[in-house]
Design an enzyme around this catalytic site. Structure first.
Site, PDB file in Angstrom:
ATOM      1  N   ASP A 115       0.928  -1.121  -0.072  1.00  0.00           N
ATOM      2  CA  ASP A 115      -0.046  -0.202  -0.005  1.00  0.00           C
ATOM      3  C   ASP A 115       0.756   1.320  -0.031  1.00  0.00           C
ATOM      4  OD1 ASP A 115      -3.035   1.209   0.599  1.00  0.00           O
ATOM      5  OD2 ASP A 115      -1.755   2.131   1.861  1.00  0.00           O
ATOM      6  N   HIS A 160      -5.829  13.881  -9.447  1.00  0.00           N
ATOM      7  CA  HIS A 160      -6.021  12.645  -9.884  1.00  0.00           C
ATOM      8  C   HIS A 160      -5.057  12.008 -11.010  1.00  0.00           C
ATOM      9  CE1 HIS A 160      -9.069  11.217  -7.037  1.00  0.00           C
ATOM     10  NE2 HIS A 160      -9.518  12.503  -7.192  1.00  0.00           N
ATOM     11  N   GLU A 181      -4.681   2.221  -4.459  1.00  0.00           N
ATOM     12  CA  GLU A 181      -3.354   2.438  -4.274  1.00  0.00           C
ATOM     13  C   GLU A 181      -2.664   1.150  -3.911  1.00  0.00           C
ATOM     14  OE1 GLU A 181      -4.648   4.383  -0.226  1.00  0.00           O
ATOM     15  OE2 GLU A 181      -5.417   3.964  -2.526  1.00  0.00           O
TER      16      GLU A 181
END
Length: 343
Positions: free
Chosen positions: A221, A234, A265
């Protein structure tokens, strides 16, 4: 007009798969045009009216190329199909059943059946009509040709037809198989990072479990990723994901390991046959590589880190349990300060 004799470059309105489909159809049209060349030459000497028909057919095929490049794929396909059927049927009647013209119907049937822009019922009906026409023309009552060719010329024409039709058939089948492989691969790939999507990844993991093969599962992560989207948008966040995915690919062994995007993510990496020591070494190397390789995009230079939870297939025979263990350890890595791997 000459631009239409080349495959499409890369129109922005087409996906990569549609681009390949258009180019495939272009090549089939070119093969059909090449098949006309010897008949245009022969017809000049033995049948001027057939030469006029074949010349018209060439113009129609070229027009279908124009329509193709204007984006009218269905109309272009239909025009090419009807033109090819007309050429073959007339040449069959002109030269007789011994000319081998019926061979051309087989690649035409394959092209019609494999068409991806028509409904399946239309493909079935069209293929059945062509097959029926082929059987009718092969009946003895149609063997009397309009034109009589010398035996040696007729034999050479027959061999040419066999070779040309076989080439067209092999080419169409090869391209259809390639397109199917691309379609299947596109269904398994995350379009942004070009890693496996979640479904494809876990299919691969379950396949290893069924074979009782050992593997390590790494759940990764990106740390503080939400702040990147909030601060820079974004678009920058997407490019950051691509950057990290490329770095992770450097630590995978091709054809053995599997890297997938778990969601958002989060990524998941499966190391086939990895021991505890090897999995921990790869995890630590990933943390170091990502931390030491800043992401630069449109003037923004961002330092990024990743937290990793690691589990082994030896810990449970249930894949969900193995994943749950990796997830728990991922959150332990987050709580311990991030930018680390915990097993």
């Amino acid at each position: 007009m000459l631009k239409c004799l080349r495959p499409l470059n890369s129109p922005t309105s087409l996906s990569p798969l549609q681009q390949r489909l258009y180019n495939t159809f272009w090549y089939v049209n070119v093969l059909a045009l090449l098949a006309l060349v010897p008949y245009l030459i022969i017809d000049l000497f033995i049948a001027p009216y057939l030469w006029a028909f074949h010349a018209l057919a060439s113009v129609l095929l070229l027009c279908s190329q124009v329509l193709l490049h204007q984006g009218y794929l269905k109309v272009s396909q239909l025009m090419s199909l009807l033109t090819s059927l007309g050429i073959v049927t007339l040449a069959f009647l002109a030269f007789g059943g011994d000319s081998g013209m019926e061979y051309y119907y087989f690649p035409i049937m394959v092209a019609a059946a494999a068409s991806s822009v028509w409904p399946i019922w239309r493909r079935i009906v069209l293929t059945a009509v062509i097959a029926t026409l082929t059987l009718i023309l092969m009946l003895p009552s149609f063997y009397a040709p309009w034109l009589t060719l010398e035996p040696n010329i007729l034999l050479s024409v027959r061999f040419y037809n066999m070779a040309m039709a076989s080439t067209m058939l092999i080419f169409i089948m090869f391209r259809a198989r390639t397109l199917m492989e691309l379609l299947g691969r596109d269904a398994d790939i995350d379009p942004l990072t070009h890693t496996l999507n979640r479904r494809a990844f876990f299919l691969a993991a379950r396949r290893l479990q069924r074979r009782r093969q050992r593997f390590a599962l790494l759940l990764l992560d990106l740390d503080h990723f939400k702040s990147i989207n909030d601060r820079f948008g974004h678009d920058v966040g997407d490019q950051a994901l691509i950057h990290v995915a490329a770095l992770m690919k450097q630590h995978t062994r091709r054809h053995r390991d599997a890297l997938g995007r778990y969601g958002g993510e989060e990524f998941v990496l499966m190391l086939q046959g990895a021991s505890k020591e090897h999995a921990l070494r790869i995890s630590q190397a990933l943390c170091a590589t990502i931390a030491e390789t800043p992401f630069t995009y449109r003037g923004h230079t961002l330092a990024m880190t990743v937290s990793i939870g690691v589990s082994l297939s030896d810990e449970s025979s249930d894949l969900d349990t193995v994943l749950s263990l990796a997830d728990q350890r991922l959150y332990q890595a987050k709580s311990a300060g991030r930018n680390r791997a915990i097993m």
